[in-house]
Design an enzyme around this catalytic site. Structure first.
Site, PDB file in Angstrom:
ATOM      1  N   ASP A 177       0.537  27.538  13.075  1.00 54.27           N
ATOM      2  CA  ASP A 177       1.224  28.624  12.378  1.00 54.27           C
ATOM      3  C   ASP A 177       0.444  28.728  11.082  1.00 54.27           C
ATOM      4  O   ASP A 177       0.622  27.907  10.185  1.00 54.27           O
ATOM      5  CB  ASP A 177       2.687  28.270  12.112  1.00 54.27           C
ATOM      6  CG  ASP A 177       3.413  29.444  11.457  1.00 54.27           C
ATOM      7  OD1 ASP A 177       2.821  30.084  10.562  1.00 54.27           O
ATOM      8  OD2 ASP A 177       4.562  29.721  11.837  1.00 54.27           O
ATOM      9  N   HIS A 178      -0.446  29.697  10.981  1.00 56.93           N
ATOM     10  CA  HIS A 178      -1.410  29.643   9.876  1.00 56.93           C
ATOM     11  C   HIS A 178      -0.741  29.796   8.507  1.00 56.93           C
ATOM     12  O   HIS A 178      -1.316  29.436   7.504  1.00 56.93           O
ATOM     13  CB  HIS A 178      -2.567  30.629  10.075  1.00 56.93           C
ATOM     14  CG  HIS A 178      -2.195  32.056   9.943  1.00 56.93           C
ATOM     15  ND1 HIS A 178      -1.609  32.757  10.954  1.00 56.93           N
ATOM     16  CD2 HIS A 178      -2.308  32.912   8.914  1.00 56.93           C
ATOM     17  CE1 HIS A 178      -1.374  33.985  10.548  1.00 56.93           C
ATOM     18  NE2 HIS A 178      -1.777  34.110   9.306  1.00 56.93           N
ATOM     19  N   HIS A 231       6.365  32.629  11.372  1.00 57.24           N
ATOM     20  CA  HIS A 231       6.063  32.529   9.947  1.00 57.24           C
ATOM     21  C   HIS A 231       7.291  32.614   9.035  1.00 57.24           C
ATOM     22  O   HIS A 231       7.457  31.825   8.117  1.00 57.24           O
ATOM     23  CB  HIS A 231       5.075  33.614   9.524  1.00 57.24           C
ATOM     24  CG  HIS A 231       3.903  33.757  10.447  1.00 57.24           C
ATOM     25  ND1 HIS A 231       3.224  32.665  10.938  1.00 57.24           N
ATOM     26  CD2 HIS A 231       3.303  34.846  10.992  1.00 57.24           C
ATOM     27  CE1 HIS A 231       2.241  33.084  11.721  1.00 57.24           C
ATOM     28  NE2 HIS A 231       2.267  34.404  11.780  1.00 57.24           N
TER      29      HIS A 231
END
Ligand code: NAD
Length: 489
Positions: A176-177, A239
């Protein structure tokens, strides 16, 4: 701190993500001397020679990174394998190449499998890796896997089962950047390293929390993918909920992966499910219409390429989340995210409750509430909104801001999310990756909402103009509770 050694296999090495993020990030790690012995195998469908592939990597770093003299040496460690994801013989050939490289570069049998491909292949690849013995290693083996992790809870379970045949939970690094972003990682430090926040971090002193992640871009070329996804699946399930869990979690007893993740999981468990008709009271969806961005006319979502002209896909979501535990009972967490909005901005606003009595009340002017603003992107920093005496005669209060800009401090750009996450996966630190329990709980939360939306056609789409901050209903959501969205621009 021992430098990591590994063979890194990137599946989808001719794709956009590899080109824009992964190669430049690896190069940065290399240039900073953070990698020890390593080699990279790029895996993708088209046929390329090693030299052609190395040239692409070079171009990627030159275009998207900061190339220096050692670039040639860096790309000399890159190899290419033309691959068919469903064909065992192709995996066996890849395995042979891996063994050779392992020996030549003395990589201790360590392997990272990075899946930067369309998610429909994730399961098949994982199963083949096992069946065709690429996961028979003498060192560590780790799977790094891109989003989306499934389309809903059911499909996520199927995918998880497939990858678990070849990797154990602690070998799986679900990207999950957002969790690699400097200021998202900073939430924990701001909360747990300051005497002045943690005592106030609860329903006695915080009135509400607002998390906004707005984009100015539309769907661009991703229409085909986005039609099946929408903002709820693309942004909220991962996110947005991840940021909420970091804001709401209890202090972990130690800063270890297990302790932090288990506190986050407890937040997801306390998240009040929003079911059936309640969805309309807690969630708002939107879809952009045409409008003007930077003085340029832009089309509506329904006019975009690969998008159904009657599409009901949402490009905007706002929601009110309630975390039913002692700390947060009664405090709404508002989230909103959308495309083609007025500004590109990810920000968190923590609004503190009003003081018990306002001594500075003047002509219908109350003092402003204290806000703590965490700027995630594009600016990185913290702003604390306080009240102070207005200079001059009298005792009037005026708002002041204390600002901390992350980039101003050491003069360096903070490393990109992907650089940090790649490094973490090489070192074996899974803290900033999502555990299966988090994925499963966040899908169950989101599935209740999609179930309602998918069964009711939204007749008012498009309901916000490109270049605005979303539909009016999103403002009403807060207004009903006596709040409003603090401006993010
Ligand atoms: P892309 O379409 O640009 O690249 C796909 C890659 O997969 C190519 O290298 C292609 O050769 C390879 N491929 C496709 N079919 C294949 C087959 N049958 N056999 C072998 N190789 C095959 O995709 P992308 O944008 O790089 O995205 C990859 C993943 O990363 C996706 O899961 C995406 O959701 C995720 N992701 C991408 C971004 C981004 O900025 N591009 C951001 C976040 C997440």
């Amino acid at each position: 701190n021992e430098k990591p050694t590994a063979l890194i296999m990137i599946f989808g090495a001719t794709g956009d993500l590899a080109n824009r993020k992964l190669f430049p990030s690896l190069y940065n790690l290399y240039a900073k001397g953070q990698l020890d012995k390593f080699a990279v195998v790029g895996v993708a469908r088209r046929s390329l020679t090693n030299e052609e592939f190395q040239l692409r990597v070079k171009e990627s770093v030159t275009e998207h990174g900061e190339a220096a003299a050692n670039l040639d040496e860096f790309v000399s460690k890159f190899y290419y394998h033309s691959h068919d994801v469903t064909d065992s013989s192709s995996y066996i050939a890849l395995g042979k190449l891996a063994e050779e490289l392992d020996e030549n570069y003395r990589l201790d049998g360590n392997r990272i499998f990075y899946l930067a491909m369309a998610p429909e292949f994730f399961g098949t690849i994982a199963e083949h890796l096992k069946k065709d013995k690429l996961t028979n290693v003498t060192g560590f083996k780790r799977l790094v896997i891109e989003k989306p992790f499934g389309h809903d809870l059911e499909s996520a379970k199927v995918l998880n089962k497939q990858i678990r045949t070849a990797f154990s939970e602690d070998e799986i690094y679900r990207i999950d950047h957002y969790l690699g972003k400097e200021m998202v990682q900073n939430i924990e430090v701001i909360r747990f390293a300051n005497a002045m926040f943690e005592p106030l971090w609860n329903n006695r002193y915080i009135s509400n929390i607002q998390v906004t992640s707005s984009e100015t871009l539309g769907v661009e070329e991703r229409g085909r993918y986005y039609e099946k996804s929408g903002a709820l699946r693309d942004m909220v399930q991962n996110h947005m909920l991840q940021m909420v869990s970091l804001l709401a979690m209890e202090p972990p007893i130690k800063l270890t992966t297990d302790e932090i993740r288990s506190e986050k999981v407890r937040v997801f468990r306390a998240l009040r499910p929003i079911i059936g008709e309640e969805v309309n009271d807690y969630f708002v969806r939107g879809q952009y219409g045409q409008g003007s961005m930077n003085e340029k006319e832009v089309p509506a979502y329904r006019q975009e390429e690969m998008v159904d002209p009657d599409s009901n896909t949402e490009t905007f979501v706002a929601g009110k989340l309630m975390i039913d535990n002692f700390r947060w009972a009664g405090v709404p967490f508002y989230i909103r995210t959308g495309k083609r909005m007025k500004a590109k901005s990810t920000k968190i606003v923590i609004q503190f409750k009003d003081i018990p009595m306002d001594l500075y009340y003047q002509r219908e002017q109350t003092v402003n509430p204290n806000l703590l603003v965490i700027h995630i992107q594009p600016e990185e920093g913290i702003t604390l909104h306080l009240n102070a005496k207005k200079s001059g005669q009298g005792t009037e209060a005026t708002p002041v801001k204390l600002n901390y800009a992350n980039k101003g401090i050491d003069g360096l750009n903070t490393p990109e999310a992907y650089e940090k996450l790649l490094y973490d996966s090489l070192r074996g630190d899974a803290t900033n990756f999502t555990h299966w329990d988090e994925v499963a709980l966040s899908w169950s939360f989101v599935d209740n909402i999609s179930a309602v939306w998918e069964n009711t056609n939204e007749h008012s789409f498009p309901n916000y103009e490109s270049g605005s901050m979303g539909p009016e209903a999103a403002d009403k959501l807060l207004k009903n509770d006596g709040f409003f969205w603090w401006p993010v621009t």
